[in-house]
Design a protein around this motif. Structure first.
Motif, PDB file in Angstrom:
ATOM      1  N   ALA A 155       0.826  -1.210   0.000  1.00 50.83           N
ATOM      2  CA  ALA A 155       0.000   0.000   0.000  1.00 50.83           C
ATOM      3  C   ALA A 155       0.859   1.258   0.000  1.00 50.83           C
ATOM      4  O   ALA A 155       0.605   2.209  -0.751  1.00 50.83           O
ATOM      5  CB  ALA A 155      -0.931  -0.012   1.205  1.00 50.83           C
ATOM      6  N   VAL A 156       1.877   1.275   0.841  1.00 54.03           N
ATOM      7  CA  VAL A 156       2.757   2.444   0.919  1.00 54.03           C
ATOM      8  C   VAL A 156       3.535   2.612  -0.377  1.00 54.03           C
ATOM      9  O   VAL A 156       3.677   3.726  -0.900  1.00 54.03           O
ATOM     10  CB  VAL A 156       3.708   2.309   2.128  1.00 54.03           C
ATOM     11  N   ALA A 157       4.023   1.500  -0.933  1.00 57.45           N
ATOM     12  CA  ALA A 157       4.785   1.586  -2.177  1.00 57.45           C
ATOM     13  C   ALA A 157       3.935   2.107  -3.325  1.00 57.45           C
ATOM     14  O   ALA A 157       4.426   2.846  -4.191  1.00 57.45           O
ATOM     15  CB  ALA A 157       5.361   0.212  -2.526  1.00 57.45           C
ATOM     16  N   TYR A 158       2.651   1.730  -3.348  1.00 57.45           N
ATOM     17  CA  TYR A 158       1.772   2.186  -4.423  1.00 57.45           C
ATOM     18  C   TYR A 158       1.327   3.633  -4.220  1.00 57.45           C
ATOM     19  O   TYR A 158       0.890   4.282  -5.163  1.00 57.45           O
ATOM     20  CB  TYR A 158       0.551   1.262  -4.520  1.00 57.45           C
ATOM     21  N   GLY A 159       1.446   4.123  -2.990  1.00 56.27           N
ATOM     22  CA  GLY A 159       1.048   5.501  -2.706  1.00 56.27           C
ATOM     23  C   GLY A 159      -0.399   5.651  -2.318  1.00 56.27           C
ATOM     24  O   GLY A 159      -1.017   6.697  -2.593  1.00 56.27           O
ATOM     25  N   VAL A 160      -0.980   4.610  -1.672  1.00 57.29           N
ATOM     26  CA  VAL A 160      -2.382   4.653  -1.245  1.00 57.29           C
ATOM     27  C   VAL A 160      -2.644   5.928  -0.445  1.00 57.29           C
ATOM     28  O   VAL A 160      -1.895   6.268   0.477  1.00 57.29           O
ATOM     29  CB  VAL A 160      -2.719   3.396  -0.420  1.00 57.29           C
ATOM     30  N   GLY A 161      -3.715   6.616  -0.792  1.00 58.84           N
ATOM     31  CA  GLY A 161      -3.969   7.929  -0.226  1.00 58.84           C
ATOM     32  C   GLY A 161      -4.248   7.946   1.258  1.00 58.84           C
ATOM     33  O   GLY A 161      -3.800   8.846   1.980  1.00 58.84           O
ATOM     34  N   ASP A 172       2.207   0.934  15.062  1.00 63.74           N
ATOM     35  CA  ASP A 172       3.660   0.723  15.104  1.00 63.74           C
ATOM     36  C   ASP A 172       4.153   0.083  13.811  1.00 63.74           C
ATOM     37  O   ASP A 172       5.201   0.463  13.267  1.00 63.74           O
ATOM     38  CB  ASP A 172       4.021  -0.176  16.293  1.00 63.74           C
ATOM     39  N   ARG A 173       3.410  -0.899  13.311  1.00 65.31           N
ATOM     40  CA  ARG A 173       3.786  -1.612  12.097  1.00 65.31           C
ATOM     41  C   ARG A 173       3.840  -0.671  10.899  1.00 65.31           C
ATOM     42  O   ARG A 173       4.797  -0.664  10.125  1.00 65.31           O
ATOM     43  CB  ARG A 173       2.764  -2.726  11.862  1.00 65.31           C
ATOM     44  N   LEU A 174       2.792   0.150  10.753  1.00 59.86           N
ATOM     45  CA  LEU A 174       2.731   1.070   9.620  1.00 59.86           C
ATOM     46  C   LEU A 174       3.780   2.165   9.739  1.00 59.86           C
ATOM     47  O   LEU A 174       4.390   2.566   8.733  1.00 59.86           O
ATOM     48  CB  LEU A 174       1.332   1.679   9.517  1.00 59.86           C
ATOM     49  N   ALA A 175       3.997   2.645  10.943  1.00 57.32           N
ATOM     50  CA  ALA A 175       5.017   3.677  11.132  1.00 57.32           C
ATOM     51  C   ALA A 175       6.385   3.162  10.697  1.00 57.32           C
ATOM     52  O   ALA A 175       7.164   3.884  10.046  1.00 57.32           O
ATOM     53  CB  ALA A 175       5.048   4.112  12.589  1.00 57.32           C
ATOM     54  N   ALA A 176       6.685   1.909  11.028  1.00 58.29           N
ATOM     55  CA  ALA A 176       7.970   1.330  10.632  1.00 58.29           C
ATOM     56  C   ALA A 176       8.048   1.159   9.123  1.00 58.29           C
ATOM     57  O   ALA A 176       9.083   1.443   8.499  1.00 58.29           O
ATOM     58  CB  ALA A 176       8.169  -0.014  11.333  1.00 58.29           C
ATOM     59  N   GLY A 182      10.668   5.827   3.559  1.00 57.08           N
ATOM     60  CA  GLY A 182      11.018   7.237   3.491  1.00 57.08           C
ATOM     61  C   GLY A 182       9.864   8.138   3.113  1.00 57.08           C
ATOM     62  O   GLY A 182      10.069   9.182   2.471  1.00 57.08           O
ATOM     63  N   VAL A 183       8.648   7.772   3.529  1.00 50.58           N
ATOM     64  CA  VAL A 183       7.472   8.582   3.217  1.00 50.58           C
ATOM     65  C   VAL A 183       6.730   8.907   4.506  1.00 50.58           C
ATOM     66  O   VAL A 183       6.968   8.309   5.557  1.00 50.58           O
ATOM     67  CB  VAL A 183       6.523   7.852   2.243  1.00 50.58           C
ATOM     68  N   ARG A 184       5.817   9.853   4.384  1.00 51.44           N
ATOM     69  CA  ARG A 184       4.922  10.179   5.497  1.00 51.44           C
ATOM     70  C   ARG A 184       3.523   9.767   5.067  1.00 51.44           C
ATOM     71  O   ARG A 184       2.910  10.403   4.208  1.00 51.44           O
ATOM     72  CB  ARG A 184       4.989  11.665   5.832  1.00 51.44           C
ATOM     73  N   GLN A 185       3.019   8.675   5.643  1.00 50.48           N
ATOM     74  CA  GLN A 185       1.762   8.083   5.204  1.00 50.48           C
ATOM     75  C   GLN A 185       0.582   8.737   5.902  1.00 50.48           C
ATOM     76  O   GLN A 185       0.559   8.865   7.123  1.00 50.48           O
ATOM     77  CB  GLN A 185       1.759   6.584   5.506  1.00 50.48           C
ATOM     78  N   ARG A 186      -0.414   9.137   5.110  1.00 46.99           N
ATOM     79  CA  ARG A 186      -1.638   9.703   5.682  1.00 46.99           C
ATOM     80  C   ARG A 186      -2.527   8.588   6.231  1.00 46.99           C
ATOM     81  O   ARG A 186      -2.709   7.552   5.573  1.00 46.99           O
ATOM     82  CB  ARG A 186      -2.398  10.503   4.624  1.00 46.99           C
ATOM     83  N   VAL A 187      -3.083   8.815   7.416  1.00 53.60           N
ATOM     84  CA  VAL A 187      -3.903   7.793   8.054  1.00 53.60           C
ATOM     85  C   VAL A 187      -5.161   8.404   8.659  1.00 53.60           C
ATOM     86  O   VAL A 187      -5.217   9.600   8.973  1.00 53.60           O
ATOM     87  CB  VAL A 187      -3.128   7.034   9.166  1.00 53.60           C
ATOM     88  N   LEU A 229       0.112  10.770  16.222  1.00 52.32           N
ATOM     89  CA  LEU A 229       0.735  12.093  16.192  1.00 52.32           C
ATOM     90  C   LEU A 229       2.205  12.038  16.594  1.00 52.32           C
ATOM     91  O   LEU A 229       3.017  12.862  16.154  1.00 52.32           O
ATOM     92  CB  LEU A 229      -0.026  13.054  17.105  1.00 52.32           C
ATOM     93  N   ALA A 230       2.557  11.071  17.423  1.00 51.84           N
ATOM     94  CA  ALA A 230       3.941  10.943  17.877  1.00 51.84           C
ATOM     95  C   ALA A 230       4.828  10.234  16.862  1.00 51.84           C
ATOM     96  O   ALA A 230       6.061  10.254  16.998  1.00 51.84           O
ATOM     97  CB  ALA A 230       3.987  10.191  19.212  1.00 51.84           C
ATOM     98  N   ALA A 231       4.217   9.599  15.865  1.00 55.29           N
ATOM     99  CA  ALA A 231       4.979   8.862  14.853  1.00 55.29           C
ATOM    100  C   ALA A 231       5.350   9.801  13.718  1.00 55.29           C
ATOM    101  O   ALA A 231       4.476  10.278  12.982  1.00 55.29           O
ATOM    102  CB  ALA A 231       4.170   7.679  14.330  1.00 55.29           C
ATOM    103  N   GLY A 232       6.625  10.048  13.552  1.00 57.44           N
ATOM    104  CA  GLY A 232       7.065  11.003  12.552  1.00 57.44           C
ATOM    105  C   GLY A 232       6.772  10.596  11.127  1.00 57.44           C
ATOM    106  O   GLY A 232       6.686  11.456  10.236  1.00 57.44           O
ATOM    107  N   SER A 233       6.585   9.298  10.885  1.00 54.99           N
ATOM    108  CA  SER A 233       6.339   8.834   9.517  1.00 54.99           C
ATOM    109  C   SER A 233       4.860   8.741   9.178  1.00 54.99           C
ATOM    110  O   SER A 233       4.502   8.307   8.082  1.00 54.99           O
ATOM    111  CB  SER A 233       6.996   7.464   9.309  1.00 54.99           C
TER     112      SER A 233
END
Length: 479
Positions: A155-161, A172-176, A182-187, A229-233
C-alpha cells in the motif's frame, strides 16, 4: 446520552420511496412491460417481454443462459454507473469511496474510476485489483483490522492515499513500514463510537464489543490519536467510524456523528489540531424483498451533512471533509442471479422444494445471516396459480436455502429459469468452492450486448491448486 435523545438526523419517511427517485434500493423500472416486477428490487433496465422472459440491459435471460450457462450473475452496467453518479452528485463536496468488498473485479474498478468515485479496499488482493487497472493511488482507502506487513508495504509503495489504522500494533507496524520507505503516510484512526445499528449482529460494527477499531468510551481512540501524532512517519488526517450494514434508519449515523465530532473537539483542545476529515463509513440498506424500504441517496446526503454541520457549529469546529463508503448500496440492486431449476419435490402437507443449480456456494447470506430474498420465474409466463415454495441449492447441507417462502407458479418444472434480484453485493465476493463446485461468472449487460467480466471457473481451475504427490519429483508413491 441515549438514542432516544440524541441529535439524530432523523428516520426515513413512512411508506415507499418517491416514484422515480434514485434510492439505495433502486429506481422503479418504467413502462407497462415492467409492471409485474416488484418495485425497488430489480435492476434499472429490467423488463419483462410479453412471453414472460426477463430482459436486463436489453438482453433476454434465456439467451444469456444459453451463451454463458447457469448459475450466472447478470450485472446491469448502466445501473451501476448511474448509482455511482448519483452518489457523486448527492455527496458532491465529500469523498465517496466505493466499498470494494461488496464486489470487485477489474471492470468494476475501471467503472468506479470513470464515474469519479474513490475506492475502498481491505486486503492485499483487493489492492492488487486496483493496481492492475492503474486506479489512482491517491483515491484509495485501505481498511482492515489485521493488515500484514506485506500488505502495508504494498500500500505504501503504491502511494495509497489513506490507510485506516485499526490497532496499536498496526500503528507501530505502519510507522515502521512508512519510515523504511522514506514517506509520510496519511492515516485515519478507526473509532468504535458505541452505536447500535439495529441490524444483524454479524454486520453490526459500531458497538464496543467487536473486533474493529479503537473504543471511544474506553479511551483507546484518544490514545491512538496520540500515538499516531507521535509517529514522525505518519500524518493523521482524520477519524473514521462504521456502525454496521443493511441499515434503513439514519438515526444511528446521527448519534455516531455527534460522538465523532465530540472526539474531533477533544483532539483540537488537547493537541491544538483540527483534523480535516471525518469518514462515517457506509452500511445503507437496499431492498431484498418488497417489505424493505430503502432511503433515497439525496435525502441521506442532506441529513448527514446537516447533522455534521450542526454538531461542528456547536463545538466551534470547522466542518471537516466528509467521507462515505457505499458498496452494497451501489452494486447490490444492479445484479440478478440466474439459476436453472433441476428438481421439484413436493412433500404433501409440509412444503415444496424447488432445487436450482447453485446455492450456498454463490449466496452464503441466507445461511449466514438468515437473509431474506425473493425470486421469480423468468424464462416464460407462468400458466398456473402461485404456490409458496422453498428455493434450495444443490449442496449437501439442509441449510442450503437460496430463498424462503417464494411464490412460484404451480407448474414450475425442471429446465425453467428463475432469477433472484439484489444479488450484486457479497454474493460473488463471498462465493466458495464448497463441494468442489465452480464459482459462477459475472456477465455485464448494457444496450443489448453482454460480455464476461469474470469468467466461470472450470474444474481445471480447481485442480490447478491441488498438488498430487505423484506429480512431485522424488515424492513417495504408495504401492
Amino acid at each position: 446520552m441515549s438514542e432516544t435523545d440524541n441529535p439524530a438526523v432523523g428516520a426515513p419517511a413512512a411508506g415507499a420511496p418517491t416514484a422515480g427517485a434514485l434510492t439505495v434500493g433502486g429506481p422503479t423500472p418504467g413502462g407497462s412491460s415492467a409492471a409485474a416486477l416488484e418495485e425497488n428490487l430489480w435492476p434499472a433496465t429490467a423488463r419483462l417481454d410479453r412471453d414472460g422472459v426477463l430482459r436486463v440491459g436489453g438482453v433476454r435471460v434465456d439467451e444469456l443462459a444459453a451463451e454463458f450457462g447457469t448459475p450466472a450473475f447478470v450485472l446491469d452496467e448502466a445501473d451501476f454507473r448511474a448509482r455511482c453518479a448519483a452518489w457523486r452528485r448527492a455527496f458532491s463536496d465529500c469523498d465517496v469511496y466505493y466499498a470494494g468488498k461488496a464486489f470487485l473485479c477489474r471492470a468494476v474498478a475501471r467503472w468506479v474510476d470513470e464515474e469519479g468515485l474513490n475506492l475502498d479496499v481491505c486486503t492485499g488482493g483487493e489492492l492488487a485489483v486496483a493496481r492492475s487497472v492503474g486506479f489512482p493511488a491517491g483515491r484509495l482507502l485501505f481498511h482492515g483490522n489485521n493488515k500484514s506487513v506485506a500488505e502495508l508495504r504494498a500500500a505504501v509503495a503504491y502511494g495509497v492515499g489513506r490507510i485506516v489504522v485499526d490497532s496499536f500494533a498496526e500503528i507501530d507496524r505502519l510507522a515502521a513500514v512508512a519510515a523504511e520507505a522514506g514517506v509520510r503516510q496519511r492515516v485515519l484512526v478507526r473509532v468504535t463510537p458505541g452505536v447500535e445499528a439495529h441490524t444483524h449482529s454479524y454486520v453490526s460494527t459500531g458497538q464496543e464489543d467487536q473486533k474493529f477499531g479503537f473504543s471511544l468510551a474506553g479511551g483507546a481512540a484518544a490514545e491512538a490519536v496520540e500515538r499516531v501524532l507521535a509517529a514522525g512517519s505518519l500524518e493523521l488526517v482524520g477519524l473514521h467510524a462504521h456502525i454496521g450494514s443493511q441499515i434503513f434508519d439514519t438515526a444511528g449515523f446521527g448519534l455516531a456523528a455527534h460522538r465523532m465530532v465530540g472526539l474531533l473537539a477533544r483532539v483540537r483542545d488537547t493537541h491544538d489540531l483540527e483534523l480535516p476529515e471525518l469518514d462515517l463509513g457506509g452500511g445503507l440498506g437496499i431492498a431484498y424483498t418488497s417489505e424493505d424500504a430503502p432511503l433515497e441517496v439525496a435525502d441521506v446526503a442532506e441529513r448527514l451533512t446537516a447533522v455534521v454541520g450542526k454538531e461542528c457549529a456547536a463545538a466551534g469546529l470547522a466542518v471537516p471533509r466528509l467521507g462515505v463508503e457505499p458498496g452494497r448500496a451501489v452494486v447490490g440492486p444492479t445484479t440478478v442471479t440466474l439459476y436453472e431449476v433441476g428438481t421439484v419435490k413436493e412433500l404433501p402437507g409440509l412444503r415444496t422444494f424447488v432445487s436450482v443449480d447453485g446455492g450456498m456456494s454463490d449466496n452464503i447470506r441466507t445461511a449466514l445471516y438468515d437473509a431474506r430474498y425473493t425470486a421469480r420465474l423468468v424464462s416464460r409466463a407462468g400458466s398456473a396459480a402461485a404456490h409458496v415454495v422453498t428455493l434450495v441449492g444443490r449442496h449437501c447441507e439442509s441449510g442450503d436455502v437460496v430463498a424462503h417462502d417464494v411464490p412460484l407458479p404451480d407448474d414450475v418444472r425442471p429446465g425453467d429459469l428463475v432469477a433472484v434480484p439484489a444479488s450484486g453485493a457479497y454474493h460473488r465476493s463471498m462465493a466458495s468452492n464448497y463441494n468442489h463446485v465452480t464459482r459462477p461468472p459475472v456477465v455485464a449487460v448494457r444496450d443489448g450486448a453482454a460480455r464476461l467480466i469474470v469468467r466461470r471457473e472450470t474444474e481445471e481451475d480447481l485442480l490447478r491448486l491441488d498438488i498430487d504427490p505423484a506429480d512431485q519429483a522424488g515424492a513417495a508413491v504408495a504401492p
